[in-house]
Design an enzyme around this catalytic site. Structure first.
Site, PDB file in Angstrom:
ATOM      1  N   ASP A   1     -13.654  -1.080  24.481  1.00  0.00           N
ATOM      2  CA  ASP A   1     -13.773  -0.013  25.484  1.00  0.00           C
ATOM      3  C   ASP A   1     -14.057   1.357  24.869  1.00  0.00           C
ATOM      4  O   ASP A   1     -14.521   2.259  25.564  1.00  0.00           O
ATOM      5  CB  ASP A   1     -12.483   0.083  26.306  1.00  0.00           C
TER       6      ASP A   1
ATOM      7  N   HIS B   1      -5.328  -3.570  20.930  1.00  0.00           N
ATOM      8  CA  HIS B   1      -5.698  -4.817  21.598  1.00  0.00           C
ATOM      9  C   HIS B   1      -4.612  -5.849  21.291  1.00  0.00           C
ATOM     10  O   HIS B   1      -4.082  -5.887  20.182  1.00  0.00           O
ATOM     11  CB  HIS B   1      -7.056  -5.309  21.082  1.00  0.00           C
TER      12      HIS B   1
END
Length: 371
Positions: free
Chosen positions: A307, A253
């Protein structure tokens, strides 16, 4: 002039909505820890918090619940569109067009807040109707007696959720409600800054979220687990990916340099709900991929993101993999609209610069003289 590709680390506004500590893996909505909200709150209460800046009292919570519940049904033209659209259409394209149609149908002069509540209540209906229609099933109309999360599950599956399913649905929606200045939120603000309408802003957000670098990774992570199939094959799969320089889906991320707190929360729900649904083997695969991935990537600050486990949760709740980005949008619309309203209180047209690197003073050549 300094070039900052992707506008990385460029601030475009001040906000009191969401705070992220990427180094320590912390996320707060209006100052409240995401761990507390996911554990103790629900969709309506957290949406109220993000929209209005405070937790509601009982009367305010009852009012927002009633407003959301009363606005779920779609205009006949939108339902007709969902019935007639090609069943193999991209779900995000379908959602984008349906929300745009809602804007055409909305001719009243209500506030942006009221329109935001209406859009938020209708997006799950759009998603559920299209999902059932493309499966060849009859649509299930909204039930005003159910909460937002329970009704979403009910319209998709045709039955009321169990306690665990209801809790998982609420938590998943809460965890996707906002995440500061991401690509889709910025897209909403660019449109809003021109003083366009809220429907156009939300359509821009959906369009940005459709991209695989933003909203599509959760379905890819699930496909990854299904491809592996057996936890004993997970390490070989991960090492093969890393050796080839390929991306491990659901890892990494731009902001978080440690575990994404949303992934930590969703992991617990993924474990429980896959057991309840009889697909616990997929969770075991995911757990092994996480273990191996962290072993080789953790030292680089690359860990599971939201996710990684959200796809497992959505799949267990009855959604098809290609529908996952639409569920993301159904929650993120709360953050999108909250940021738009916050930005418009001190609006300035978003108009960045570009650094020109082309030629100057080129001579125009008539077409007959060009080679």
């Amino acid at each position: 002039m300094e070039l900052r590709k992707g506008l990385e680390d460029i601030a475009v506004k001040e906000t009191s909505i969401t705070y992220i500590d990427g180094e320590l893996g912390r996320l707060y909505y209006r100052g409240y820890s995401i761990f507390d909200l996911a554990e103790f709150s629900n969709f309506e209460e957290t949406a109220y918090l993000i929209w209005y800046g405070k937790l509601p009292n009982r009367e305010e919570l009852s009012e927002i619940r009633e407003k959301l519940a009363s606005k779920r049904e779609l205009p006949p033209s939108v339902t007709k569109y969902l019935m007639e659209i090609k069943k193999d259409s991209n779900p995000m394209d379908v959602l984008r067009t349906a929300v745009s149609m809602l804007g055409v149908e909305d001719t009243d002069n209500s506030s942006i807040m009221e329109k935001s509540i209406s859009i938020t209540s209708k997006i799950p209906t759009i998603i559920a109707y299209f999902l059932r229609l493309r499966r060849g099933e009859d649509i299930v109309h909204p039930d005003e007696s159910l909460s937002h999360a329970e009704n979403f599950y009910y319209m998709v599956n045709g039955k009321r959720p169990s306690d665990l399913e209801s809790k998982a649905m609420n938590a998943a929606l809460i965890l996707h409600m906002d995440h500061e200045m991401n690509a889709s939120t910025f897209a909403c603000l660019v449109v809003a800054s021109t003083l366009s309408d809220i429907y156009s802003s939300v359509v821009a957000g959906i369009s940005a979220l459709k991209g695989p670098l933003h909203g599509g990774a959760n379905s890819e992570a699930l496909k990854q687990f299904m491809e592996i199939g057996d936890k004993e094959k997970a390490e070989e799969y991960v090492l093969s990916k890393l050796t080839k320089g390929e991306r491990l889906m659901g890892f990494g991320h731009r902001i978080y340099k440690t575990y994404d707190p949303r992934a930590k929360i969703l992991k617990g729900y993924a474990e429980g709900i896959t057991k309840e649904k009889g697909i616990y083997n997929l969770y075991e695969v995911a757990q092994k991929v996480e273990e191996v991935g962290v072993k080789y990537l953790g030292s680089k600050g690359i860990y599971p993101n939201v996710d990684f486990y959200s796809g497992l949760v959505f799949y267990s709740l009855g959604f098809d993999a290609d529908m996952f980005p639409t569920i993301f949008a159904s929650a993120r619309v709360v953050g999108w609209t909250a940021h738009v309203m916050e930005y418009l209180r001190n609006n300035r047209l978003i108009r960045p610069k570009a650094i020109y690197v082309g030629e100057i003073g080129r001579k125009y050549v008539p077409i007959d003289d060009r080679q």
